[in-house]
Design an enzyme around this catalytic site. Structure first.
Site, PDB file in Angstrom:
ATOM      1  N   CYS A 254       0.837  -1.211   0.000  1.00 19.77           N
ATOM      2  CA  CYS A 254       0.000   0.000   0.000  1.00 19.77           C
ATOM      3  C   CYS A 254       0.867   1.254   0.000  1.00 19.77           C
ATOM      4  O   CYS A 254       1.586   1.529   0.962  1.00 19.77           O
ATOM      5  CB  CYS A 254      -0.922  -0.036   1.224  1.00 19.77           C
ATOM      6  SG  CYS A 254      -1.696   1.545   1.617  1.00 19.77           S
TER       7      CYS A 254
ATOM      8  N   CYS B 296       0.040   3.851   2.724  1.00 17.19           N
ATOM      9  CA  CYS B 296       0.470   3.354   4.049  1.00 17.19           C
ATOM     10  C   CYS B 296       1.912   3.763   4.324  1.00 17.19           C
ATOM     11  O   CYS B 296       2.291   4.061   5.468  1.00 17.19           O
ATOM     12  CB  CYS B 296       0.362   1.832   4.117  1.00 17.19           C
ATOM     13  SG  CYS B 296      -1.311   1.191   3.968  1.00 17.19           S
TER      14      CYS B 296
END
Length: 287
Positions: free
Chosen positions: A38, A41
């Site tokens: 991600c 993230c």
């Protein structure tokens, strides 16, 4: 948790109740659901970790890798990552999806009354226990034997010997010092201590002198010897107080002995603050 950031830890299903829910009863816990693949993230995670360190325990940060903890992610119905949830008092009280900028993260924390804790003052290091003077003598004898031309070690040995009462050997070492060390402050302190030891060579014990002073406070000879006992024993303030009382009662006693005793004691006493205080007291009586 890591030494670098003790307020960040990895959380999983097995320990979630203990590590997150129960801990949140004492400290708010942010739960960061994230994944290695991600991109957002990787932006949000470091900012959350930075804030956790900055807030110094104002909140804890629990990191949940959704690929490793799919059951836990399913329990919280995580639809996208990153997702952050705030747990307080064992309950989820708020949260948000996506990577918020740092300013909005700070607003989120402030909205829930989460503030930084003050850093604890570093603990005072424990004072090292005073060295055993007899052990110091043994150590310094070996050092002098290993480096017989090092006069500084001989001065150290002389001072250690004085602390054990070995006045004759200490005096011989002081007498043999070269001129530059003979005028060193420590050598002068040793000479002054030798003078007090010589004074006590045939003196009555301190207990007898204390009884004499109690019976006759004007017995300045007994006071002088009692003060010398205290200085040699390291009870510096007691000794200085005896000499100061002599000065109060008769500054001219034995051709200025009270003043000379105080000055000699100032050379022996290693507490600079104490010496300064008694110098001022002496000056107030003399001038």
């Amino acid at each position: 948790m890591t030494p670098a950031n003790p307020y960040v830890f990895d959380a999983g299903l097995a320990g979630f109740e203990q590590d997150v829910l129960l801990k949140s009863r004492e400290t708010p816990v942010l739960v960061d659901f994230w994944a290695t693949w991600c991109g957002p993230c990787k932006t949000l995670g470091p900012v959350l970790e930075k804030l956790a360190a900055e807030f110094n325990g104002g909140f804890l940060l629990a990191k949940v890798d959704v690929d490793k903890e799919q059951q836990l992610a399913g329990y919280f119905q995580i639809k996208s990552v990153p997702t952050v949830m705030l747990v307080k008092d064992g309950q989820i009280v708020d949260g948000f999806p996506g990577a918020l900028p740092e300013g909005q993260l700070r607003q989120f924390l402030a909205h829930h009354g989460i503030t930084a804790k003050e850093a604890e003052a570093p603990a005072e290091p424990e004072a090292a226990p005073p060295a055993d003077p007899h052990a110091e003598v043994v150590r310094l004898r070996a050092a002098v034997q290993a480096e017989p031309d090092k006069d500084e070690l001989k001065l150290d040995l002389a001072l250690a010997l004085l602390r054990t009462g070995a006045a004759a050997e200490a005096e011989a070492l002081l007498d043999a010092l070269p001129a530059n060390l003979a005028q060193d402050d420590r050598a002068l302190r040793g000479r002054a201590r030798l003078a007090f030891l010589a004074l006590l060579k045939d003196a009555p014990p301190a207990e007898a002198l204390a009884r004499a002073v109690e019976a006759d406070p004007a017995d300045l000879r007994a006071r002088h010897l009692l003060g010398a006992h205290a200085i040699v024993a390291g009870r510096w303030q007691d000794g200085l107080e005896q000499f100061l009382e002599m000065l109060r009662r008769d500054r001219g006693f034995e051709d200025g002995l009270p003043r000379r005793a105080l000055i000699d004691a100032f050379r022996v006493v290693e507490d600079e603050d104490l010496v300064g205080a008694y110098r001022r007291k002496m000056a107030s009586l003399l001038f």
